[in-house]
Design a protein around this motif. Sequence first.
Motif, PDB file in Angstrom:
ATOM      1  N   VAL A  60      33.081  37.300  33.651  1.00 15.40           N
ATOM      2  CA  VAL A  60      32.510  38.639  33.458  1.00 15.40           C
ATOM      3  C   VAL A  60      33.564  39.580  32.885  1.00 15.40           C
ATOM      4  O   VAL A  60      33.286  40.350  31.956  1.00 15.40           O
ATOM      5  N   ILE A  61      34.759  39.496  33.414  1.00 19.07           N
ATOM      6  CA  ILE A  61      35.820  40.375  32.921  1.00 19.07           C
ATOM      7  C   ILE A  61      36.181  40.036  31.476  1.00 19.07           C
ATOM      8  O   ILE A  61      36.329  40.925  30.633  1.00 19.07           O
ATOM      9  N   ASP A  64      33.731  41.295  29.103  1.00 17.07           N
ATOM     10  CA  ASP A  64      33.892  42.729  28.887  1.00 17.07           C
ATOM     11  C   ASP A  64      35.117  43.025  28.029  1.00 17.07           C
ATOM     12  O   ASP A  64      35.068  43.858  27.124  1.00 17.07           O
ATOM     13  N   GLU A  76      43.236  42.277  37.972  1.00 13.60           N
ATOM     14  CA  GLU A  76      41.873  42.806  37.946  1.00 13.60           C
ATOM     15  C   GLU A  76      41.030  42.231  39.076  1.00 13.60           C
ATOM     16  O   GLU A  76      40.177  42.905  39.648  1.00 13.60           O
ATOM     17  N   HIS A  78      42.364  40.715  41.814  1.00  6.66           N
ATOM     18  CA  HIS A  78      43.118  40.677  43.075  1.00  6.66           C
ATOM     19  C   HIS A  78      43.257  39.251  43.595  1.00  6.66           C
ATOM     20  O   HIS A  78      43.069  38.988  44.779  1.00  6.66           O
TER      21      HIS A  78
ATOM     22  N   PRO B  18      41.384  48.944  43.284  1.00  9.43           N
ATOM     23  CA  PRO B  18      40.275  49.340  42.428  1.00  9.43           C
ATOM     24  C   PRO B  18      39.485  48.142  41.935  1.00  9.43           C
ATOM     25  O   PRO B  18      39.999  47.035  41.842  1.00  9.43           O
ATOM     26  N   THR B  19      38.235  48.368  41.625  1.00 14.16           N
ATOM     27  CA  THR B  19      37.350  47.318  41.155  1.00 14.16           C
ATOM     28  C   THR B  19      37.151  47.479  39.656  1.00 14.16           C
ATOM     29  O   THR B  19      36.884  48.583  39.180  1.00 14.16           O
ATOM     30  N   HIS B  20      37.270  46.394  38.934  1.00 14.62           N
ATOM     31  CA  HIS B  20      37.049  46.423  37.485  1.00 14.62           C
ATOM     32  C   HIS B  20      35.630  46.934  37.187  1.00 14.62           C
ATOM     33  O   HIS B  20      34.679  46.517  37.828  1.00 14.62           O
ATOM     34  N   GLU B  21      35.531  47.812  36.210  1.00 12.00           N
ATOM     35  CA  GLU B  21      34.238  48.449  35.893  1.00 12.00           C
ATOM     36  C   GLU B  21      33.110  47.432  35.664  1.00 12.00           C
ATOM     37  O   GLU B  21      31.978  47.631  36.092  1.00 12.00           O
ATOM     38  N   ALA B  22      33.453  46.337  34.977  1.00 12.38           N
ATOM     39  CA  ALA B  22      32.422  45.345  34.647  1.00 12.38           C
ATOM     40  C   ALA B  22      31.837  44.700  35.902  1.00 12.38           C
ATOM     41  O   ALA B  22      30.742  44.128  35.865  1.00 12.38           O
ATOM     42  N   LEU B  23      32.564  44.804  37.024  1.00 10.23           N
ATOM     43  CA  LEU B  23      32.082  44.174  38.257  1.00 10.23           C
ATOM     44  C   LEU B  23      31.335  45.135  39.174  1.00 10.23           C
ATOM     45  O   LEU B  23      30.719  44.713  40.155  1.00 10.23           O
ATOM     46  N   ILE B  24      31.372  46.411  38.859  1.00  9.94           N
ATOM     47  CA  ILE B  24      30.688  47.403  39.691  1.00  9.94           C
ATOM     48  C   ILE B  24      29.182  47.106  39.821  1.00  9.94           C
ATOM     49  O   ILE B  24      28.621  47.209  40.912  1.00  9.94           O
TER      50      ILE B  24
END
Lengths: 157, 157
Positions: A60-61, A64, A76, A78, B18-24
Motif C-alpha cells: 500500500v505504501i 502510494d 513508515e 514501524h 505517526p501513521t502513513h497517510e495511505a494507511l489511514i
Amino acid sequence: MDPKKHVFHISLEGTTLPTHEALIPHFGYCFMKSALKFRKMLSEELARLGLIPPQMGVMVILSDAGTMNQIRLSEELHIDKATMVKLLDATEESGFVRRKADPNDRRVKLVELTAKGKALMPKLKRAREKTESEFMSPLTKTELKEMRRLITKLVRA
Amino acid sequence: MDPKKHVFHISLEGTTLPTHEALIPHFGYCFMKSALKFRKMLSEELARLGLIPPQMGVMVILSDAGTMNQIRLSEELHIDKATMVKLLDATEESGFVRRKADPNDRRVKLVELTAKGKALMPKLKRAREKTESEFMSPLTKTELKEMRRLITKLVRA
DNA sequence: TATTGTTATACTCTATAACTATA
DNA sequence: TATAGTTATAGAGTATAACAATA
C-alpha cells in the motif's frame, strides 16, 4: 520483581469466543480482542492471495509512494530494518515487489511494485473491504461510519 | 507457497508513532495500532503494581467468581492450560492468588484471590480507568461513550 | 565516522505433546 | 479411558548487535 519472569504475551488469537461478563466493562480487553479477531479474519483473506498483513502494508505504501528505500519503509511501518529485509525477501520471492539499485547512492536499494504487484492491488482492496464489512456487520451503517471516524481520530491524535 | 515461510507477526509495539497517510483509510491497521498502543499504556501502569495484563484478567474473573479451577479459568480467558500454569505460578508467587485442593476431586486445584489480591483490586481498577481516560483523551465525552458502546456491541456479537 | 542493507544470534513467547495423579 | 494440572520441547517471532559496502 519482574512480572514478566514467567509469563508473557497472551495471544487471544482465535478469538470468536465469548467474553466473560466481568471483562465486558474492560474497554482495553474488548478492544484488543476485537482487533485480534479482525487481524485473524484479514490474515485468512490475504493468505488466499499469498501474503500476510504487513506485506499488504508495504505494498500500500509503495503504491502510494512509487518507490522507497528499505530504511524509510521500515520507519513508515514501524518495523525494524532487519525484519523488513525478511519481509521484502518473501514479497520479492512472490514477485510482488522488486529491489533496484539507487543510482545516486550505491548503498541504497529502492523498492517498487512489479506489474504483478500492481495488478494485485485491487484484489487487496477488495479483501480488506470484505473483511471490514464482515467484521463490522453487527453495527448499523451509521454506527460503522462513526466507528471509522473515532478510530481515525484516535490514530491521528 | 506458505506466505509465512520467512516472515512473521509484526509487533507495532511502541506505537505512538505517526501513521502513513495511505494507511489511514485502513480500518484494521488503525484499529490494531490503537489497540497495541492501549496495551502498551496499560502494561506500563500495571508494571508498577507488579503484574501484566493477563494477570489482571485472571484476578478480575476470580474477583467475580470467587473460586475457579485452572481449566475453566483458561477457557474464560482463552489462554491454553499450560500457559495458565505459568501465569498462575507468577501470580501466586506475587501473593495475589492461591491454589487450594478441591475436596470433591483431588485432581482439581481451585484458584482464589488472597487478601493481598483482594486489596489490589481497587488499584487495578484505578490503573485501568486512568489508562482508558488517557487513551481516549482525544475524544469528547460523547464520543468516548459512543466508542465504548460500539466496542461492546462488536465484542458481544 | 556514519549509514544501508544483511546476517547471526540470543531471547521471548506459543503450541504440542507427553507425563502424573487422579477419576 | 478420560480429565486436571504440570513439564518439556520444538517452533515461531523479535530485537540486538555485528558486519560489509559505501558515503
